[in-house]
Write a protein that holds these residues in place. Structure first.
Motif, PDB file in Angstrom:
ATOM      1  N   ILE A 107       0.761  -1.113  -0.096  1.00  0.00           N
ATOM      2  CA  ILE A 107      -0.018  -0.092   0.254  1.00  0.00           C
ATOM      3  C   ILE A 107       1.067   1.266   0.631  1.00  0.00           C
ATOM      4  O   ILE A 107       0.604   2.113  -0.747  1.00  0.00           O
ATOM      5  CB  ILE A 107      -1.148  -0.358   1.215  1.00  0.00           C
TER       6      ILE A 107
ATOM      7  N   ARG B 178      -9.285   3.655  -3.939  1.00  0.00           N
ATOM      8  CA  ARG B 178      -8.874   1.749  -3.818  1.00  0.00           C
ATOM      9  C   ARG B 178      -8.526   2.074  -3.379  1.00  0.00           C
ATOM     10  O   ARG B 178      -8.653   0.553  -2.380  1.00  0.00           O
ATOM     11  CB  ARG B 178      -8.906   2.433  -5.303  1.00  0.00           C
ATOM     12  N   LYS B 179      -7.210   2.478  -1.964  1.00  0.00           N
ATOM     13  CA  LYS B 179      -6.336   1.649  -1.661  1.00  0.00           C
ATOM     14  C   LYS B 179      -7.002   1.882  -0.049  1.00  0.00           C
ATOM     15  O   LYS B 179      -6.570   1.161   0.407  1.00  0.00           O
ATOM     16  CB  LYS B 179      -5.308   2.524  -1.335  1.00  0.00           C
ATOM     17  N   ASN B 182      -9.441  -1.018  -0.259  1.00  0.00           N
ATOM     18  CA  ASN B 182      -7.918  -2.636   0.332  1.00  0.00           C
ATOM     19  C   ASN B 182      -8.137  -3.087   1.243  1.00  0.00           C
ATOM     20  O   ASN B 182      -7.783  -3.857   2.056  1.00  0.00           O
ATOM     21  CB  ASN B 182      -6.930  -2.010  -0.985  1.00  0.00           C
ATOM     22  N   SER B 185     -10.551  -3.863   3.497  1.00  0.00           N
ATOM     23  CA  SER B 185     -11.157  -5.046   3.562  1.00  0.00           C
ATOM     24  C   SER B 185      -9.671  -5.955   4.676  1.00  0.00           C
ATOM     25  O   SER B 185     -10.959  -6.885   4.518  1.00  0.00           O
ATOM     26  CB  SER B 185     -10.614  -5.713   1.697  1.00  0.00           C
ATOM     27  N   TYR B 186      -8.940  -5.248   4.991  1.00  0.00           N
ATOM     28  CA  TYR B 186      -7.888  -6.265   5.820  1.00  0.00           C
ATOM     29  C   TYR B 186      -8.469  -6.168   7.517  1.00  0.00           C
ATOM     30  O   TYR B 186      -8.167  -7.184   8.068  1.00  0.00           O
ATOM     31  CB  TYR B 186      -6.684  -5.824   5.119  1.00  0.00           C
TER      32      TYR B 186
END
Lengths: 223, 249
Positions: A107, B178-179, B182, B185-186
């Motif tokens: 990331i 988007r990041k 992401n 989601s973790y």
């Protein structure tokens, strides 16, 4: 990096006139092992969380060098200070051990090669190579503890705060943890360890701060 | 039944359940804002009577104000009708119908929240006992009690996980959407793993303590419906039917 607490008080309840932390002044340098000890409910974990910016002081301020952490986001604090929760499961996120180490780097935009190198180094250092494809929640307590430490250290923090790191660890796991912490101290990564385990602390601590009722009862340097 | 000093709280939790169900039913059926406003005022009065901490509960939803405001825009954009108030080209941004629909959604939400706060004036143990005496299987009522007991713990865990994720040096405010998605989601994986783990441990613990071992459960504390409870239940149900009759016919 120095961490300074200046006249810090903290109340969990707004209208409580008996704060958990009372007008605390501490300066901790980024070198060496500082132990924070005290009985249950004395405010040790609260101090750790205040230092990591998880809690904001109701009075007073906390500084990393000269920067007031009130103005810093948790993300930017995390670049300087790593925090290990008492329960390592609260900081495990990924479906495999290796991904646990790498997903934050992805990331942050590191290249595949850099990520692979860093992850392999950490897996070796923390004796997790043979578990790299395992589901982290199926690891033993000691392995989870090592994984949590590795995942924090892969981001190269300058200072570590560990909350009761020896809880539920057997003698062998404690020895492994000791070796890891010794290595980190040799690399000049300072740490604050909140613990009840006086025997564990006795081996390491350069400085012991005893807390009672949210105030410093005793603060001495051992060496 | 728990004896509390506050007289209004001495009502049986079952009468409160009936009252709350009636109010919520009306809130769901009413589409007309002029029926909703008196229902909202009535709900506030009921909450004041039961001395529930409804203001704190509403305050907790302050983060959703943005969604409520968005509701007005969404209703204005997607539901045609009413007078246009704000327009960009041929595109209606705010209309009277949009405001009307948006406000009615907000009101419905508030009525349900405020009426639910009445249930918080009974202990979860009393509510479970009340449901059990209504012949609802104990396994189900027990699950309700467990959910109530574990919710704050799960909330604390989720908050710790979110904090520890950021403390890995992830500056959420600097990441693209988007990041960010992401990263979020973790958070799901450890939360699901933790819930499954806790459920497993809890089921073992309750089995070890003999849950479902007896043919019939006995209770040390039993609830008894009083005259006031019967009156409240009778009035709630009959008025609900009467109001719905006048509303629809």
């Amino acid at each position: 990096m120095n961490i300074s607490l200046k006249n810090v008080s903290y109340n969990y309840e707004k209208n409580n006139f008996n704060p958990t932390i009372k007008n605390l002044n501490i300066d901790i340098s980024n070198k060496g092992f500082t132990a924070l000890i005290g009985s249950n409910g004395s405010g040790k974990t609260t101090i750790g969380k205040l230092m990591a910016g998880i809690l904001k002081p109701t009075k007073g301020n906390i500084f990393y060098n000269a920067e007031n952490i009130r103005n810093m986001s948790l993300g930017s604090i995390g670049k300087n200070v790593g925090y290990i929760f008492q329960d390592p499961e609260r900081q495990i996120f990924a479906p495999t051990v290796k991904e646990e180490l790498t997903f934050v780097l992805k990331i942050k935009g590191f290249s595949e090669e850099e990520i692979e190198n860093k992850a392999e180094k950490m897996l070796l250092k923390f004796r997790l190579s043979h578990l790299k494809d395992n589901f982290p929640f199926n690891l033993s307590r000691g392995e989870k503890q090592r994984l949590a430490l590795a995942a924090v250290l892969i981001n190269s923090p300058k200072f570590l705060i560990l909350d009761e790191p020896t809880t539920a660890l057997d003698i062998r796991c404690k020895e492994e943890l000791k070796d890891i912490l010794k290595n980190l101290l040799n690399q000049n990564i300072g740490m604050l360890v909140i613990s009840h385990d006086y025997k564990f602390i006795d081996n390491f601590a350069d400085r012991v701060i005893e807390i009672s009722g949210g105030e410093i009862k005793n603060d001495h340097f051992k060496k | 039944m728990t004896i509390l000093k506050n007289n209004s709280n001495q009502l049986d939790p079952r009468s409160k359940i009936i009252l709350v169900m009636c109010i919520s039913t009306l809130a769901v059926f009413f589409q007309n804002i002029f029926w909703m406003i008196p229902l909202f005022i009535f709900t506030l009065l009921v909450s004041i009577f039961f001395k529930s901490n409804f203001f704190n509960l509403i305050w907790k939803f302050k983060k959703f104000i943005g969604i409520f405001v968005a509701m007005i825009f969404i209703q204005s954009i997607f539901v045609s009708g009413g007078e246009e108030i704000l327009k960009i080209g041929n595109f209606t941004l705010i209309s009277t119908l949009g405001i009307y629909n948006g406000v009615s959604i907000i009101l419905r939400f508030l009525i349900i929240i405020v009426s639910a706060s009445v249930m918080a004036t009974s202990s979860s143990r009393d509510i479970v006992q009340g449901l059990y005496q209504w012949k609802i299987p104990y396994e189900i009522t027990f699950m309700v009690a467990v959910a109530v007991r574990f919710l704050p713990m799960l909330k604390e865990e989720a908050s710790d996980m979110f904090i520890s994720l950021q403390l890995r040096g992830v500056e959420l405010e600097k990441l693209s959407l988007r990041k960010k998605l992401n990263i979020y989601s973790y958070l799901l994986m450890p939360m699901i793993a933790s819930v499954i783990g806790k459920a497993g441990e809890l089921s073992l613990a309750v089995e070890m303590r003999g849950l479902r071992a007896d043919y019939k459960r006995t209770s040390f504390k039993t609830l008894k419906l009083r005259f006031n409870d019967y009156i409240i239940m009778l009035l709630s149900v009959s008025f609900t039917f009467l109001i719905l009759f006048f509303y629809f016919f």
